[in-house]
Design an enzyme around this catalytic site. Sequence first.
Site, PDB file in Angstrom:
ATOM      1  N   GLY A  14       0.936  -1.202   0.098  1.00  0.00           N
ATOM      2  CA  GLY A  14       0.052  -0.181   0.238  1.00  0.00           C
ATOM      3  C   GLY A  14       0.836   1.244   0.097  1.00  0.00           C
ATOM      4  O   GLY A  14       2.053   1.141  -0.169  1.00  0.00           O
ATOM      5  N   SER A  42      -4.326  -2.457  -3.383  1.00  0.00           N
ATOM      6  CA  SER A  42      -4.509  -2.181  -1.813  1.00  0.00           C
ATOM      7  C   SER A  42      -5.286  -1.214  -1.539  1.00  0.00           C
ATOM      8  O   SER A  42      -5.875  -0.250  -2.305  1.00  0.00           O
ATOM      9  CB  SER A  42      -2.845  -1.710  -1.660  1.00  0.00           C
ATOM     10  OG  SER A  42      -1.781  -2.443  -1.663  1.00  0.00           O
ATOM     11  N   HIS A  43      -5.744  -1.260  -0.395  1.00  0.00           N
ATOM     12  CA  HIS A  43      -6.838  -0.477   0.257  1.00  0.00           C
ATOM     13  C   HIS A  43      -6.584   1.149   0.160  1.00  0.00           C
ATOM     14  O   HIS A  43      -7.451   1.823   0.296  1.00  0.00           O
ATOM     15  CB  HIS A  43      -7.175  -1.010   1.602  1.00  0.00           C
ATOM     16  CG  HIS A  43      -8.679  -0.772   1.696  1.00  0.00           C
ATOM     17  ND1 HIS A  43      -9.559  -0.831   0.824  1.00  0.00           N
ATOM     18  CD2 HIS A  43      -9.593  -0.087   2.777  1.00  0.00           C
ATOM     19  CE1 HIS A  43     -10.981  -0.617   1.060  1.00  0.00           C
ATOM     20  NE2 HIS A  43     -10.601  -0.312   2.468  1.00  0.00           N
ATOM     21  N   GLY A  49     -11.420  10.693  -0.204  1.00  0.00           N
ATOM     22  CA  GLY A  49     -11.663  12.086   0.224  1.00  0.00           C
ATOM     23  C   GLY A  49     -10.560  12.988   0.072  1.00  0.00           C
ATOM     24  O   GLY A  49     -10.574  13.884  -0.348  1.00  0.00           O
ATOM     25  N   GLY A  50      -9.180  12.518   0.729  1.00  0.00           N
ATOM     26  CA  GLY A  50      -8.049  13.351   0.547  1.00  0.00           C
ATOM     27  C   GLY A  50      -7.077  13.117   1.729  1.00  0.00           C
ATOM     28  O   GLY A  50      -7.308  12.423   2.536  1.00  0.00           O
ATOM     29  N   ARG A 301     -14.805  12.222  13.828  1.00  0.00           N
ATOM     30  CA  ARG A 301     -15.675  10.956  13.451  1.00  0.00           C
ATOM     31  C   ARG A 301     -16.222  10.342  14.670  1.00  0.00           C
ATOM     32  O   ARG A 301     -17.338   9.633  14.798  1.00  0.00           O
ATOM     33  CB  ARG A 301     -15.071  10.014  12.699  1.00  0.00           C
ATOM     34  CG  ARG A 301     -14.653  10.224  11.315  1.00  0.00           C
ATOM     35  CD  ARG A 301     -13.709   9.595  10.722  1.00  0.00           C
ATOM     36  NE  ARG A 301     -13.410  10.094   9.375  1.00  0.00           N
ATOM     37  CZ  ARG A 301     -12.586   9.541   8.434  1.00  0.00           C
ATOM     38  NH1 ARG A 301     -11.740   8.530   8.847  1.00  0.00           N
ATOM     39  NH2 ARG A 301     -12.282  10.170   7.557  1.00  0.00           N
ATOM     40  N   GLU A 394      -1.301   2.149   8.570  1.00  0.00           N
ATOM     41  CA  GLU A 394      -2.380   1.832   9.479  1.00  0.00           C
ATOM     42  C   GLU A 394      -2.045   0.574  10.236  1.00  0.00           C
ATOM     43  O   GLU A 394      -2.412   0.435  11.473  1.00  0.00           O
ATOM     44  CB  GLU A 394      -3.783   1.541   8.666  1.00  0.00           C
ATOM     45  CG  GLU A 394      -4.942   1.432   9.407  1.00  0.00           C
ATOM     46  CD  GLU A 394      -6.242   1.294   8.844  1.00  0.00           C
ATOM     47  OE1 GLU A 394      -6.311   1.810   7.602  1.00  0.00           O
ATOM     48  OE2 GLU A 394      -7.318   0.898   9.371  1.00  0.00           O
ATOM     49  N   SER A 410      -4.952   9.996   7.716  1.00  0.00           N
ATOM     50  CA  SER A 410      -4.140   8.492   7.672  1.00  0.00           C
ATOM     51  C   SER A 410      -3.524   8.435   6.169  1.00  0.00           C
ATOM     52  O   SER A 410      -2.493   7.906   6.183  1.00  0.00           O
ATOM     53  CB  SER A 410      -5.350   7.478   7.485  1.00  0.00           C
ATOM     54  OG  SER A 410      -4.654   6.180   7.126  1.00  0.00           O
TER      55      SER A 410
HETATM   56  C1  LIG Z   1     -13.228   3.258   2.235  1.00  0.00           C
HETATM   57  C2  LIG Z   1     -12.041   3.836   2.881  1.00  0.00           C
HETATM   58  C3  LIG Z   1     -11.881   5.231   2.703  1.00  0.00           C
HETATM   59  C4  LIG Z   1     -10.934   6.212   3.229  1.00  0.00           C
HETATM   60  N1  LIG Z   1     -10.655   7.407   2.972  1.00  0.00           N
HETATM   61  C5  LIG Z   1      -9.735   8.024   3.427  1.00  0.00           C
HETATM   62  C6  LIG Z   1      -9.466   9.327   3.020  1.00  0.00           C
HETATM   63  O1  LIG Z   1     -10.195   9.954   2.423  1.00  0.00           O
HETATM   64  N2  LIG Z   1      -8.565   9.999   3.604  1.00  0.00           N
HETATM   65  C7  LIG Z   1      -7.449   9.334   4.562  1.00  0.00           C
HETATM   66  O2  LIG Z   1      -6.749  10.033   4.978  1.00  0.00           O
HETATM   67  N3  LIG Z   1      -7.719   7.964   4.971  1.00  0.00           N
HETATM   68  C8  LIG Z   1      -8.795   7.475   4.323  1.00  0.00           C
HETATM   69  N4  LIG Z   1      -8.987   6.056   4.678  1.00  0.00           N
HETATM   70  C9  LIG Z   1      -7.782   5.258   5.386  1.00  0.00           C
HETATM   71  C10 LIG Z   1      -6.812   5.026   4.548  1.00  0.00           C
HETATM   72  O3  LIG Z   1      -7.201   4.883   3.277  1.00  0.00           O
HETATM   73  C11 LIG Z   1      -5.946   3.722   4.939  1.00  0.00           C
HETATM   74  O4  LIG Z   1      -5.505   3.998   6.316  1.00  0.00           O
HETATM   75  C12 LIG Z   1      -4.438   3.626   4.573  1.00  0.00           C
HETATM   76  O5  LIG Z   1      -4.527   3.909   3.000  1.00  0.00           O
HETATM   77  C13 LIG Z   1      -3.656   2.549   4.718  1.00  0.00           C
HETATM   78  O6  LIG Z   1      -2.711   2.362   4.014  1.00  0.00           O
HETATM   79  P1  LIG Z   1      -1.292   1.492   4.254  1.00  0.00           P
HETATM   80  O7  LIG Z   1      -0.436   1.733   3.156  1.00  0.00           O
HETATM   81  O8  LIG Z   1      -1.027   1.491   5.545  1.00  0.00           O
HETATM   82  O9  LIG Z   1      -2.228  -0.037   3.983  1.00  0.00           O
HETATM   83  P2  LIG Z   1      -3.111  -0.566   2.727  1.00  0.00           P
HETATM   84  O10 LIG Z   1      -3.175   0.398   1.603  1.00  0.00           O
HETATM   85  O11 LIG Z   1      -4.258  -1.045   3.249  1.00  0.00           O
HETATM   86  O12 LIG Z   1      -2.145  -1.675   2.277  1.00  0.00           O
HETATM   87  C14 LIG Z   1      -1.995  -2.971   2.862  1.00  0.00           C
HETATM   88  C15 LIG Z   1      -1.136  -3.799   2.077  1.00  0.00           C
HETATM   89  O13 LIG Z   1      -0.641  -5.007   2.845  1.00  0.00           O
HETATM   90  C16 LIG Z   1      -0.627  -6.173   2.073  1.00  0.00           C
HETATM   91  N5  LIG Z   1      -0.993  -7.254   2.956  1.00  0.00           N
HETATM   92  C17 LIG Z   1      -1.829  -7.382   4.104  1.00  0.00           C
HETATM   93  N6  LIG Z   1      -1.577  -8.498   4.575  1.00  0.00           N
HETATM   94  C18 LIG Z   1      -0.492  -8.899   4.110  1.00  0.00           C
HETATM   95  C19 LIG Z   1       0.282 -10.470   4.262  1.00  0.00           C
HETATM   96  N7  LIG Z   1       0.025 -11.035   5.330  1.00  0.00           N
HETATM   97  N8  LIG Z   1       1.087 -10.780   3.392  1.00  0.00           N
HETATM   98  C20 LIG Z   1       1.409 -10.022   2.466  1.00  0.00           C
HETATM   99  N9  LIG Z   1       0.799  -8.762   2.221  1.00  0.00           N
HETATM  100  C21 LIG Z   1      -0.170  -8.345   3.166  1.00  0.00           C
HETATM  101  C22 LIG Z   1      -1.926  -5.858   1.269  1.00  0.00           C
HETATM  102  O14 LIG Z   1      -2.053  -6.685  -0.078  1.00  0.00           O
HETATM  103  C23 LIG Z   1      -1.682  -4.450   0.915  1.00  0.00           C
HETATM  104  O15 LIG Z   1      -0.611  -4.415  -0.023  1.00  0.00           O
HETATM  105  C24 LIG Z   1      -9.969   5.399   4.058  1.00  0.00           C
HETATM  106  C25 LIG Z   1     -10.059   4.019   4.556  1.00  0.00           C
HETATM  107  C26 LIG Z   1     -11.182   3.293   3.840  1.00  0.00           C
HETATM  108  C27 LIG Z   1     -11.340   1.903   4.193  1.00  0.00           C
END
Ligand SMILES: Cc1cc2nc3c(=O)[nH]c(=O)nc-3n(C[C@H](O)[C@H](O)[C@H](O)COP(=O)(O)OP(=O)(O)OC[C@H]3O[C@@H](n4cnc5c(N)ncnc54)[C@H](O)[C@@H]3O)c2cc1C
Lengths: 611, 245
Positions: A14, A42-43, A49-50, A301, A394, A410
């Site tokens: 991500g 990835s999520h 939003g932004g 929130r 996250e 986030s």
């Molecule tokens: C619907 C939604 C809308 C959102 N909108 C906003 C917003 O507008 N503004 C904001 O600031 N935040 C927002 N958030 C929160 C924010 O998007 C997330 O907190 C943030 O993107 C997380 O990013 P990350 O890089 O930590 O993880 P992620 O982008 O979730 O990436 C996780 C990665 O880990 C990998 N992974 C997981 N488990 C394993 C494993 N066991 N082995 C190998 N790989 C694994 C996945 O495949 C993925 O690649 C939103 C969240 C949601 C759910």
Amino acid sequence: MQTVYTDLLVVGAGLAGERAAVEAADAGFSAICLSLVPARRSHSSAAQGGMQASLGNSVMGEGDCPDVHFEDTVKGSDWGCDQEVARLFADAAPIEMRRLAHWGVPWNRVVPGKSIYFKGGKQFEKVEKEEKEGLIMARSFGGTAKWRTCYTSDGTGHAVMCTMDNRCAQMGVEVHDKTEAIALIHDGETCSGVVARCLRSGELRVYLAKAVMIASGGFGRIYPNTTNAVICDGGAHAMCVDTGVVPMGNMEAVQFHPTGIVPTDILVTEGCRGDGGTLLDVNEKRFMDIYEPEKAELASRDVVSRWMTHHMREGHGVKSPYGEHLWLDIRHLGEEHITGKLREVYEICTSFLGVNPIHQLIPVRPTQHYSMGGVRTNKDGAAYGLKGLFSAGEAACWDMHGFNRLGGNSLAETVVAGGIVGRKIAEYLKGCETIFQTALISDAVKRQQTRIDALVKCRNGSENVYRVRAAMHEALNKGANIFRTREGLDACVAALQEALVRAKNVGLRSDGKGVNPELAAALKLEGQVKLALMVAYGALMRTESRGSHNREDFPARNDRDWLTRTLAIWKSPDDTLPTLEYEPATTVVEIPPGDRGYGKSEIISADDKKE
Amino acid sequence: MSRLLKFNIFRYNPEDTLSTPHMEEFVLEETDAMTLFIALNRIREEQDPSLQFDFCCRAGICGSCGMVINGRPGLACHTKTKDLPGEITLLPLPVFKLVGDLSVDTGSWFREMYTRTESWIHTDKEFDPAALEERMDNKTAVGIYELERCVECGCCISACGTARLREDFLGAAALNRVARFLIDPRDQRTDADYYEIIGNDMGIFGCMGLLACEDVCPKHLPLQNQLGFLRRKMGITSLKRIFRK
Ligand SMILES: Cc1cc2nc3c(=O)[nH]c(=O)nc-3n(C[C@H](O)[C@H](O)[C@H](O)COP(=O)(O)OP(=O)(O)OC[C@H]3O[C@@H](n4cnc5c(N)ncnc54)[C@H](O)[C@@H]3O)c2cc1C
Ligand code: SF4
Ligand code: SF4
Ligand code: FES
């Protein structure tokens, strides 16, 4: 078996993971990201939003600066955050947004001149300045003093994720997608890699690295109703918990987002309210302005979700076959705005609800959204408990969010922390020589192979993985939701302990051959129940209300006794509860605890402490 | 009484030597607001736990769940059963390598595409952390974002006659990617540079212009316009190259 060597192994592709990998690659190290899905799925890409950064380009953001952003963040956290970290974050965020612009993000830009905007259903006018033309624009989000949320229409996460993944491709960062990390390789002191399962063939593979980073996102899928993708399942957290030495921070801090749509819990962005959308009850009357005259729909929130639940309990909810809900009204924003800046919202409503938000109300209710808790790290992103293990995004409790994260903070955290922690990892790698112990590695692999064989052959029993998961879901939903009580949490912990016993007795119904999705679910189930227990037990012990953790039997925020962070460790595999320890929420105090300016303000002051 | 839905689902597990490609039938009672995401998960949890398919966001934003639904490539999470007849046939997307049942490997395909199109901004400018961001016209920014909305679901590739015939055809998603960088003022590549990438039968001149791609794109990307735009642009570039020789 295949063994892959690299300097930095990132579990997760991500934004946080890829940002850190780019930093390591920039410093000349090899980096590989593992991911369950292609990186861009990835999520992070779901964020609409932004992301917040105090650029202050918009006229409504004038006077904004890192100090104001810092203050909003600390207040948002209900004084649960590490203020040193929140400061690092607020200072670096503007630079990171500009860097993203340089790498290719098509941020919406300032258009000079008159335009209208909405707040609380009413129309206002603003005039953007000529001299700011073409600089990065911002929109309004909850809990912020200024318009600070940078965006690309309502596909911010998607756009930033594309750019970041492009950058990885350019820098030679490898992404091994369809690969699931299932166990850490460690000797109780140093982490040296992971055992992973290939989701193309089902085979086990070993990754050895000098530094390992957990950037696996949230674990919302331990709840039944969540905005999170199905891959946000906590599998990577579970493998940290399994070490017995890596603590999770503040697991009881779970954010519920006000506007998940009913019945599917897909999120419609906070940008709806930021852009002037209102919440209505069964009589199509606004109510947030009654509870929060100042901020109304734009309180943080935790506060909005709480009032919504309260309002429904008072009998003002809309009855539906899927339980009660409220309405989100964006009709007054007009067609152009809704199909432009809120297009994803428009698409979600029309495709999943059959509701046209230009003319109709959107059914919404608070739903699980964000995990403030996670792998506890210090300010450099180094995990407690194991050398060579890092975390960001996250997945981590770095801890700039404390007990409630602000919208837009986030996504900004992923790139800011990814950058900071990535640089720290590069420093660590410079001074690092490792020897990989072969016995350790083969032991780790053997353990996983034994687990898999036991599941396939139903050696420990034949509990159905999906039924046990449903039991965990139900327990959390009932007991560790928006409002919490001792009775509810007691029952929740007991139900989860029962689920834990069952999780240990799972056996597969299918043959387990190849990629086998049932096996993937079974491998992480026990760990998920342990995470759920960390949430519920931490909440039970925390006898106060702070941010999203709301105890009806302890309504006050208790700074006297609870200006702390919970650390939860699963010390022995045979334990039936996590061991909880506490540390001060922050050692650096720039802003002493006070009133947030929204939400109820019953506070037991830290000054009441008897010396 | 709600409908009983009959699902014909393609089954094959390449990792199991005993498995052969075949269709399997499942029956499920339709519920209110049912999507293929809900239906397939129920089939897996209640009837056959080995069934393979891909979902991630279940909200139409990540592109994981492309499959052929009653003959047409589309996103399964987006698809409501009430819009389908009582008999539903599900096949994996063609062109991509099959992982098992309905699951295909789009990741490798798209990763190769990034490499071939050099899918990143080419610039010799250094980032200066102390400076203001470079300005951009909002219309340009919105225009770039329009093309960046592709979720890499692979539907357009699977629907494309040329892509089915020749393995090395870049396909609409890739050509759209090139267009995205072409209109980005930050990218310093010239038309001649782009010609090197797409000015051949594997690229824009392999496209037959039948536009199956745009018809199936779940994000409604303006693929037709982009293909036309690139064809004109590359046509001109090609003429210039001839005259220069
Ligand atoms: C619907 C939604 C809308 C959102 N909108 C906003 C917003 O507008 N503004 C904001 O600031 N935040 C927002 N958030 C929160 C924010 O998007 C997330 O907190 C943030 O993107 C997380 O990013 P990350 O890089 O930590 O993880 P992620 O982008 O979730 O990436 C996780 C990665 O880990 C990998 N992974 C997981 N488990 C394993 C494993 N066991 N082995 C190998 N790989 C694994 C996945 O495949 C993925 O690649 C939103 C969240 C949601 C759910
Ligand atoms: S128009 Fe071109 S890219 Fe689109 S489907 Fe037809 S041949 Fe393929
Ligand atoms: S262009 Fe459309 S159909 Fe093709 S991969 Fe992208 S989103 Fe899917
Ligand atoms: S699951 Fe993400 S688009 Fe269907």
